[in-house]
Design a protein around this motif. Sequence first.
Motif, PDB file in Angstrom:
ATOM      1  N   SER A 127       0.832  -1.198   0.000  1.00  0.00           N
ATOM      2  CA  SER A 127       0.000   0.000   0.000  1.00  0.00           C
ATOM      3  C   SER A 127       0.872   1.255   0.000  1.00  0.00           C
ATOM      4  CB  SER A 127      -0.895   0.000   1.242  1.00  0.00           C
ATOM      5  OG  SER A 127      -1.441   1.264   1.468  1.00  0.00           O
ATOM      6  N   PRO A 128       0.451   2.300  -0.688  1.00  0.00           N
ATOM      7  CA  PRO A 128       1.224   3.549  -0.676  1.00  0.00           C
ATOM      8  C   PRO A 128       1.048   4.349   0.614  1.00  0.00           C
ATOM      9  CG  PRO A 128      -0.723   3.825  -2.031  1.00  0.00           C
ATOM     10  CD  PRO A 128      -0.688   2.372  -1.605  1.00  0.00           C
ATOM     11  N   ASP A 129       0.141   3.914   1.486  1.00  0.00           N
ATOM     12  CA  ASP A 129      -0.113   4.639   2.729  1.00  0.00           C
ATOM     13  C   ASP A 129       0.883   4.236   3.802  1.00  0.00           C
ATOM     14  OD1 ASP A 129      -2.407   5.790   1.567  1.00  0.00           O
ATOM     15  OD2 ASP A 129      -3.593   4.027   2.115  1.00  0.00           O
ATOM     16  N   PRO A 130       1.398   5.213   4.555  1.00  0.00           N
ATOM     17  CA  PRO A 130       2.298   4.867   5.659  1.00  0.00           C
ATOM     18  C   PRO A 130       1.509   4.296   6.830  1.00  0.00           C
ATOM     19  CG  PRO A 130       1.912   7.223   5.628  1.00  0.00           C
ATOM     20  CD  PRO A 130       1.221   6.651   4.414  1.00  0.00           C
ATOM     21  N   ILE A 131       2.235   3.734   7.788  1.00  0.00           N
ATOM     22  CA  ILE A 131       1.611   3.278   9.027  1.00  0.00           C
ATOM     23  C   ILE A 131       1.278   4.534   9.825  1.00  0.00           C
ATOM     24  CG2 ILE A 131       1.883   1.921  11.123  1.00  0.00           C
ATOM     25  CD1 ILE A 131       4.200   0.481   9.716  1.00  0.00           C
ATOM     26  N   THR A 132       0.043   4.673  10.241  1.00  0.00           N
ATOM     27  CA  THR A 132      -0.343   5.875  10.987  1.00  0.00           C
ATOM     28  C   THR A 132      -0.917   5.546  12.353  1.00  0.00           C
ATOM     29  OG1 THR A 132      -2.492   5.844   9.893  1.00  0.00           O
ATOM     30  CG2 THR A 132      -0.787   7.234   8.914  1.00  0.00           C
ATOM     31  N   SER A 133      -0.837   4.300  12.771  1.00  0.00           N
ATOM     32  CA  SER A 133      -1.405   3.921  14.057  1.00  0.00           C
ATOM     33  C   SER A 133      -0.395   4.141  15.176  1.00  0.00           C
ATOM     34  CB  SER A 133      -1.851   2.462  14.024  1.00  0.00           C
ATOM     35  OG  SER A 133      -0.758   1.630  13.734  1.00  0.00           O
ATOM     36  N   GLY A 134      -0.910   4.428  16.350  1.00  0.00           N
ATOM     37  CA  GLY A 134      -0.051   4.619  17.507  1.00  0.00           C
ATOM     38  C   GLY A 134       0.932   5.757  17.278  1.00  0.00           C
ATOM     39  N   ASP A 135       2.171   5.551  17.684  1.00  0.00           N
ATOM     40  CA  ASP A 135       3.180   6.579  17.464  1.00  0.00           C
ATOM     41  C   ASP A 135       3.949   6.358  16.162  1.00  0.00           C
ATOM     42  OD1 ASP A 135       4.634   4.384  18.252  1.00  0.00           O
ATOM     43  OD2 ASP A 135       5.873   5.467  19.693  1.00  0.00           O
ATOM     44  N   SER A 136       3.461   5.450  15.333  1.00  0.00           N
ATOM     45  CA  SER A 136       4.128   5.184  14.053  1.00  0.00           C
ATOM     46  C   SER A 136       4.144   6.402  13.143  1.00  0.00           C
ATOM     47  CB  SER A 136       3.462   4.021  13.324  1.00  0.00           C
ATOM     48  OG  SER A 136       3.597   2.849  14.069  1.00  0.00           O
ATOM     49  N   ALA A 137       3.098   7.219  13.212  1.00  0.00           N
ATOM     50  CA  ALA A 137       3.062   8.425  12.375  1.00  0.00           C
ATOM     51  C   ALA A 137       4.219   9.363  12.736  1.00  0.00           C
ATOM     52  CB  ALA A 137       1.726   9.138  12.518  1.00  0.00           C
ATOM     53  N   TYR A 138       4.498   9.502  14.021  1.00  0.00           N
ATOM     54  CA  TYR A 138       5.611  10.351  14.455  1.00  0.00           C
ATOM     55  C   TYR A 138       6.944   9.788  13.974  1.00  0.00           C
ATOM     56  CZ  TYR A 138       9.187  12.318  17.447  1.00  0.00           C
ATOM     57  OH  TYR A 138      10.339  12.905  17.900  1.00  0.00           O
ATOM     58  N   HIS A 139       7.146   8.491  14.129  1.00  0.00           N
ATOM     59  CA  HIS A 139       8.405   7.887  13.688  1.00  0.00           C
ATOM     60  C   HIS A 139       8.531   7.938  12.166  1.00  0.00           C
ATOM     61  CE1 HIS A 139       9.621   6.716  17.634  1.00  0.00           C
ATOM     62  NE2 HIS A 139       8.459   6.115  17.836  1.00  0.00           N
ATOM     63  N   TYR A 140       7.423   7.777  11.475  1.00  0.00           N
ATOM     64  CA  TYR A 140       7.449   7.911  10.012  1.00  0.00           C
ATOM     65  C   TYR A 140       7.885   9.325   9.633  1.00  0.00           C
ATOM     66  CZ  TYR A 140       5.916   8.194   5.178  1.00  0.00           C
ATOM     67  OH  TYR A 140       5.882   8.384   3.825  1.00  0.00           O
ATOM     68  N   TYR A 141       7.327  10.317  10.310  1.00  0.00           N
ATOM     69  CA  TYR A 141       7.706  11.694  10.006  1.00  0.00           C
ATOM     70  C   TYR A 141       9.187  11.933  10.296  1.00  0.00           C
ATOM     71  CZ  TYR A 141       8.018  16.629   9.585  1.00  0.00           C
ATOM     72  OH  TYR A 141       8.417  17.876   9.186  1.00  0.00           O
ATOM     73  N   GLN A 142       9.679  11.379  11.409  1.00  0.00           N
ATOM     74  CA  GLN A 142      11.109  11.526  11.726  1.00  0.00           C
ATOM     75  C   GLN A 142      11.971  10.991  10.583  1.00  0.00           C
ATOM     76  OE1 GLN A 142      11.326   9.293  15.470  1.00  0.00           O
ATOM     77  NE2 GLN A 142      12.350  11.072  16.355  1.00  0.00           N
ATOM     78  N   TRP A 148      22.025  16.056   9.643  1.00  0.00           N
ATOM     79  CA  TRP A 148      21.032  16.781  10.424  1.00  0.00           C
ATOM     80  C   TRP A 148      20.692  18.078   9.708  1.00  0.00           C
ATOM     81  CZ3 TRP A 148      21.463  21.628  12.588  1.00  0.00           C
ATOM     82  CH2 TRP A 148      22.718  22.218  12.515  1.00  0.00           C
ATOM     83  N   GLY A 149      19.602  18.663  10.113  1.00  0.00           N
ATOM     84  CA  GLY A 149      19.163  19.924   9.542  1.00  0.00           C
ATOM     85  C   GLY A 149      18.048  20.502  10.387  1.00  0.00           C
ATOM     86  N   TYR A 150      17.498  21.576   9.897  1.00  0.00           N
ATOM     87  CA  TYR A 150      16.406  22.242  10.601  1.00  0.00           C
ATOM     88  C   TYR A 150      15.111  21.921   9.884  1.00  0.00           C
ATOM     89  CZ  TYR A 150      14.033  25.901  13.198  1.00  0.00           C
ATOM     90  OH  TYR A 150      13.184  26.579  14.031  1.00  0.00           O
ATOM     91  N   ASP A 151      14.153  21.421  10.629  1.00  0.00           N
ATOM     92  CA  ASP A 151      12.868  21.054  10.046  1.00  0.00           C
ATOM     93  C   ASP A 151      11.828  22.106  10.424  1.00  0.00           C
ATOM     94  OD1 ASP A 151      10.607  19.858   9.054  1.00  0.00           O
ATOM     95  OD2 ASP A 151      10.591  18.230  10.506  1.00  0.00           O
ATOM     96  N   PRO A 152      11.466  22.992   9.509  1.00  0.00           N
ATOM     97  CA  PRO A 152      10.515  24.054   9.854  1.00  0.00           C
ATOM     98  C   PRO A 152       9.071  23.565   9.981  1.00  0.00           C
ATOM     99  CG  PRO A 152      11.065  24.180   7.543  1.00  0.00           C
ATOM    100  CD  PRO A 152      11.935  23.107   8.137  1.00  0.00           C
ATOM    101  N   PHE A 153       8.812  22.312   9.618  1.00  0.00           N
ATOM    102  CA  PHE A 153       7.442  21.806   9.616  1.00  0.00           C
ATOM    103  C   PHE A 153       7.061  21.049  10.884  1.00  0.00           C
ATOM    104  CE2 PHE A 153       8.951  21.851   5.203  1.00  0.00           C
ATOM    105  CZ  PHE A 153       8.123  22.856   4.725  1.00  0.00           C
ATOM    106  N   PHE A 154       7.990  20.858  11.788  1.00  0.00           N
ATOM    107  CA  PHE A 154       7.703  20.104  13.015  1.00  0.00           C
ATOM    108  C   PHE A 154       7.910  20.995  14.223  1.00  0.00           C
ATOM    109  CE2 PHE A 154       8.958  17.032  16.379  1.00  0.00           C
ATOM    110  CZ  PHE A 154       7.753  16.355  16.450  1.00  0.00           C
ATOM    111  N   MET A 155       6.927  21.081  15.066  1.00  0.00           N
ATOM    112  CA  MET A 155       6.983  21.859  16.306  1.00  0.00           C
ATOM    113  C   MET A 155       7.423  23.297  16.053  1.00  0.00           C
ATOM    114  SD  MET A 155       8.433  18.936  18.915  1.00  0.00           S
ATOM    115  CE  MET A 155       8.709  20.097  20.217  1.00  0.00           C
ATOM    116  N   ALA A 156       6.916  23.899  14.986  1.00  0.00           N
ATOM    117  CA  ALA A 156       7.211  25.293  14.626  1.00  0.00           C
ATOM    118  C   ALA A 156       8.708  25.519  14.414  1.00  0.00           C
ATOM    119  CB  ALA A 156       6.660  26.250  15.672  1.00  0.00           C
ATOM    120  N   GLY A 157       9.377  24.514  13.946  1.00  0.00           N
ATOM    121  CA  GLY A 157      10.808  24.597  13.678  1.00  0.00           C
ATOM    122  C   GLY A 157      11.587  23.837  14.719  1.00  0.00           C
ATOM    123  N   TYR A 158      12.337  22.847  14.263  1.00  0.00           N
ATOM    124  CA  TYR A 158      12.985  21.957  15.213  1.00  0.00           C
ATOM    125  C   TYR A 158      14.184  21.300  14.535  1.00  0.00           C
ATOM    126  CZ  TYR A 158      12.844  18.683  19.169  1.00  0.00           C
ATOM    127  OH  TYR A 158      13.111  17.980  20.295  1.00  0.00           O
TER     128      TYR A 158
END
Length: 160
Positions: free
Chosen positions: A36-51, A66-76
Amino acid sequence: MPSGLLDRHGRAAVLSLLVLHFAGTTILFPPGALRSPDPITSGDSAYHYYQTLAVHRILDRGGHLWGYDPFFMAGYPAGIPFDVDAKGAELFCQMFARLGFPQAFKAWALIALLLAPAVLYAAGRALGLTRAEAIAAVGLALLYWHFGRPFLGHLRWAGK
């Protein structure tokens, strides 16, 4: 294990544990989910997928770890040095991103899940447990993982 190392009851216990683990795994990963083209979104999998996706973007754009991610936690700050619990997933997904990033992430999760009983058994043996004790430890760990955590383990997340 070579035959003769376990008696009939030991083989039955191992087979039962493998069936239990397979059943629990197919609830989290139903047949066809890996394609499936959909990621795992259950539990905390969505957060780890985003990481892992953020690291993939950082590595692809500049080749940095490493870098700066402006899309997570208002920049992180994001990247391999910051994600203590996701380094393996990030590197695996980067290597296999050509399969499709969601598929690479799901493959990582599935491989880790399928290897868990062997790793648990090896850990038990390394700690000096007998074969029977290590098998029992694997059984308890799998029961807890699939069914015993609060609200029925990962079964609580099945079906979104």
